[in-house]
Write an enzyme that holds these catalytic residues in place. Sequence first.
Site, PDB file in Angstrom:
ATOM      1  N   GLU A   1       0.843  -1.204   0.000  1.00  0.00           N
ATOM      2  CA  GLU A   1       0.000   0.000   0.000  1.00  0.00           C
ATOM      3  C   GLU A   1       0.876   1.251   0.000  1.00  0.00           C
ATOM      4  O   GLU A   1       0.591   2.230  -0.690  1.00  0.00           O
ATOM      5  CB  GLU A   1      -0.919  -0.047   1.234  1.00  0.00           C
ATOM      6  CG  GLU A   1      -2.115   0.857   1.180  1.00  0.00           C
ATOM      7  CD  GLU A   1      -3.195   0.449   0.176  1.00  0.00           C
ATOM      8  OE1 GLU A   1      -2.856   0.206  -0.989  1.00  0.00           O
ATOM      9  OE2 GLU A   1      -4.366   0.390   0.562  1.00  0.00           O
TER      10      GLU A   1
ATOM     11  N   THR B   1      -5.117   8.355  -4.424  1.00  0.00           N
ATOM     12  CA  THR B   1      -5.015   8.510  -2.970  1.00  0.00           C
ATOM     13  C   THR B   1      -3.930   9.522  -2.609  1.00  0.00           C
ATOM     14  O   THR B   1      -4.122  10.355  -1.713  1.00  0.00           O
ATOM     15  CB  THR B   1      -4.731   7.147  -2.306  1.00  0.00           C
ATOM     16  OG1 THR B   1      -5.830   6.283  -2.597  1.00  0.00           O
ATOM     17  CG2 THR B   1      -4.598   7.271  -0.803  1.00  0.00           C
TER      18      THR B   1
HETATM   19  N1  HSE Z   1      -7.380   6.137   4.926  1.00  0.00           N
HETATM   20  C1  HSE Z   1      -6.964   6.293   3.547  1.00  0.00           C
HETATM   21  C2  HSE Z   1      -7.172   7.749   3.164  1.00  0.00           C
HETATM   22  C3  HSE Z   1      -7.782   5.405   2.673  1.00  0.00           C
HETATM   23  O1  HSE Z   1      -8.220   8.286   3.508  1.00  0.00           O
HETATM   24  O2  HSE Z   1      -6.305   8.319   2.530  1.00  0.00           O
HETATM   25  C4  HSE Z   1      -7.437   5.463   1.218  1.00  0.00           C
HETATM   26  O3  HSE Z   1      -8.323   4.627   0.482  1.00  0.00           O
END
Ligand code: HSE
Length: 311
Positions: free
Chosen positions: A130, A183
């Site tokens: 990730e 992201t």
């Molecule tokens: N917690 C992460 C974010 C999840 O909000 O960036 C990304 O899918």
Amino acid sequence: MKSVKAFAPATVANVSCGFDILGFAIDAMGDYVEVSLRDKPGLKVISIEEDGGKLPWEVEKNTCAVAIQAMLDSFGKQVGMDISLRKGLPLGSGMGSSAASAVAALVAANRLLGDPFEKKDLLPFAIVAEKAACGAGHADNVAPSLLGGFVLIRDYHPLDVIKLPVPEGLYCTLLHPHFQLNTSDSRSVLRDSIPLKHSTIQSGNVAGFIAGLYQQDFGLISRSMRDVIAEPYRAVLIPGFYEVREALKGAGALGMGISGSGPTLFALSEGADKSKEMAKAAEEIYQAIGLGVDVHFSAINTVGAYVLEEK
Ligand code: HSE
């Protein structure tokens, strides 16, 4: 055994109030990875389907390969493997696309090795992948994709992951507008520090949400679906966000938020009955702003990733 195929489900991270610490898996979609033993040492990505030619094939960048390499490093023996990925999830959608690929790869490769790792012990390897995919090693997609259900990441150092109960009848509607939001971009708009009063609000809500899951209290779940940390900064990246939320609430949603880092929006409801009406209300808004949208209806997936086929 020479080859194993595994499936890992899509996920909704954050769940409004739990930025980077809360996520759940959905039944509707996921990714498929087949891992085969190869004669020569080393990992090789031999096929990627349904990604529109966008994902990297290099083993240093491909999330499946990065995850398996982290696992092999811990296993202590380098085993040669060919990797085939079939995407069931759109890229940059906020439905845990990179997480599902990494998790499916790990579950397949682990079985190919004879399951030396317990399922939950694959999590650190998925987090490495990730991090390679989006620059942040958040676990709120990989953990529910691996384990299923609602998952809390109480701490990252050391990793402390807790499976939470899924209230009977809790249902999810996903609205995936037709554009990509990475992201890393969606994280770049966030602030490094938050005011104390926001910390209090967010803590109350995440605690309330978890209490709601344990007590099967849909009213408490609904009241707790509020995010003052990420949503205010990210909502501006998602056309129609506030209008869609109003419409969904009017149509009976318990609450609506950004799925992970977006642009997909998720809404929870008590049972599936109201979901069609909710989707219709949202579709009208997307139509008015000229944005295409895919709607997915799903129960909460409680099993997580699993092996589909062994040869
Ligand atoms: N917690 C992460 C974010 C999840 O909000 O960036 C990304 O899918």
